[in-house]
Design a protein around this motif. Sequence first.
Motif, short mmCIF file in Angstrom:
data_model
loop_
_atom_site.label_atom_id
_atom_site.label_comp_id
_atom_site.label_asym_id
_atom_site.label_seq_id
_atom_site.Cartn_x
_atom_site.Cartn_y
_atom_site.Cartn_z
N ASP A 190 -7.47 0.21 4.20
CA ASP A 190 -6.91 -0.71 3.20
C ASP A 190 -7.09 -0.22 1.76
OD1 ASP A 190 -5.81 -2.57 4.94
OD2 ASP A 190 -7.71 -3.60 5.19
N VAL A 191 -7.28 1.08 1.59
CA VAL A 191 -7.42 1.66 0.25
C VAL A 191 -6.33 2.72 0.07
CG1 VAL A 191 -8.92 3.09 -1.22
CG2 VAL A 191 -9.92 1.28 0.18
N ARG B 96 -8.27 9.24 8.77
CA ARG B 96 -9.41 8.31 8.83
C ARG B 96 -10.68 9.05 9.25
NH1 ARG B 96 -5.78 5.35 12.01
NH2 ARG B 96 -4.52 3.91 10.81
N LYS C 109 0.83 -1.21 0.00
CA LYS C 109 0.00 0.00 0.00
C LYS C 109 0.87 1.26 0.00
CE LYS C 109 -2.77 -1.49 3.43
NZ LYS C 109 -2.90 -2.95 3.51
N LYS D 191 -1.53 -11.69 9.35
CA LYS D 191 -0.98 -10.84 8.29
C LYS D 191 -1.56 -11.32 6.97
CE LYS D 191 1.94 -7.64 7.05
NZ LYS D 191 1.03 -6.68 6.54
N GLY E 182 -14.02 2.68 3.05
CA GLY E 182 -13.44 1.61 2.23
C GLY E 182 -14.43 0.55 1.80
N SER F 214 -2.54 5.40 2.63
CA SER F 214 -3.69 4.50 2.59
C SER F 214 -4.50 4.63 3.87
CB SER F 214 -3.22 3.05 2.41
OG SER F 214 -2.67 2.57 3.63
N GLU G 297 -3.61 -10.21 1.12
CA GLU G 297 -4.39 -9.10 0.56
C GLU G 297 -5.68 -8.98 1.35
OE1 GLU G 297 -6.49 -11.03 -3.24
OE2 GLU G 297 -4.32 -10.85 -3.45
N GLY G 298 -6.30 -7.80 1.27
CA GLY G 298 -7.52 -7.57 2.05
C GLY G 298 -7.20 -7.22 3.49
N HIS G 299 -8.16 -7.39 4.37
CA HIS G 299 -8.03 -6.95 5.76
C HIS G 299 -7.29 -7.99 6.62
CE1 HIS G 299 -10.80 -3.53 5.34
NE2 HIS G 299 -11.47 -4.31 4.51
N ASP G 300 -6.44 -7.48 7.53
CA ASP G 300 -5.88 -8.35 8.56
C ASP G 300 -7.02 -8.70 9.52
OD1 ASP G 300 -3.46 -7.86 7.36
OD2 ASP G 300 -2.82 -6.35 8.79
#
Length: 309
Positions: free
Chosen positions: A40-41, A243, A16, A140, A253, A37, A143-146
């Motif tokens: 996550d964007v 945020r 990111k 971890k 997001g 970011s 890709e995507g959210h933790d």
Amino acid sequence: MQSFSFPGQTNFYSGKVRDVYTINDEFLVMIASDRISAFDVILPKPIPNKGQVLNQVAAYMLNATKDICNNWLLATPAPNVSVGKKCIPFKVEMVVRGNLTGHAWRTYHSGERMLCGVKMPEGLKENDFFPEPIITPSTKAAEGHDEDISKEEIIQRNIVSENDYEQLEKLTLQLFARGKELAEKRGLILVDTKYEFGKLGDEIILIDEIHTPDSSRYFYADGFDERQQKGEKQKQLSKEFVREWLIENNFMGKEGQQVPEMSDEWISVIRNRYIELYEKLIGEKFIPETLSDEETQKRILSSLLTLSS
């Protein structure tokens, strides 16, 4: 997009914020971009000098903690570049919290008292200190959210062995104590942060960035108690204000949501906040330095040559 190409390059990954080049499966070249970011964007416009701020804060903090845990960093050949040892990363992030804020507060406020298998005490207000710092790990994600996960689940699913996890917990608390101490000297409270670790042979190594505004939240110590007593918002230095601006503009997001327009004035505000954190945390004037790609590549090659010889 890959900006550079190096002799012996065996891999390239664009995250990111960072672009990471693997050299001969031995070294990593990590370039901190000016991308920003949230949720996550990657936001549409970069923040000038942000990469330099992140890179230099991380290098300062890694050097200030290497007596606790060896780390991956070997050199910083350019303002936004770090070169270090390639380790095999653990697939967990060690999130540590000293105060009830952010994700922990949202969980607590909803009536839940368990977070990642840790019981949070009754009777706390937003931003109150926990009796002791708590570790709330997350997986971890490639890709995507933790995702939140408990210590028991990490060990049970063999994501990390029990012996290694005990070590990670111990190191996390020691690093957090040092981070709090360094922040305190500068009139700040390190509220929460995350650490990532890897292995080099049998040794646990601290990797990635630490104690930066992207990985950590800081409150101003001055007036903290008064603000808590009055139930006021805490004055903070972190990425949280970005945020909050996005939430105010109906962006979290989620699918179908549009990133609000980032005006030049707003980009300037974000840049100044990052610089403020650098100067506050390190106690030195920030000197912006922008190099051409050609000069950056030259410095990286020279550094790799020195490290390989």
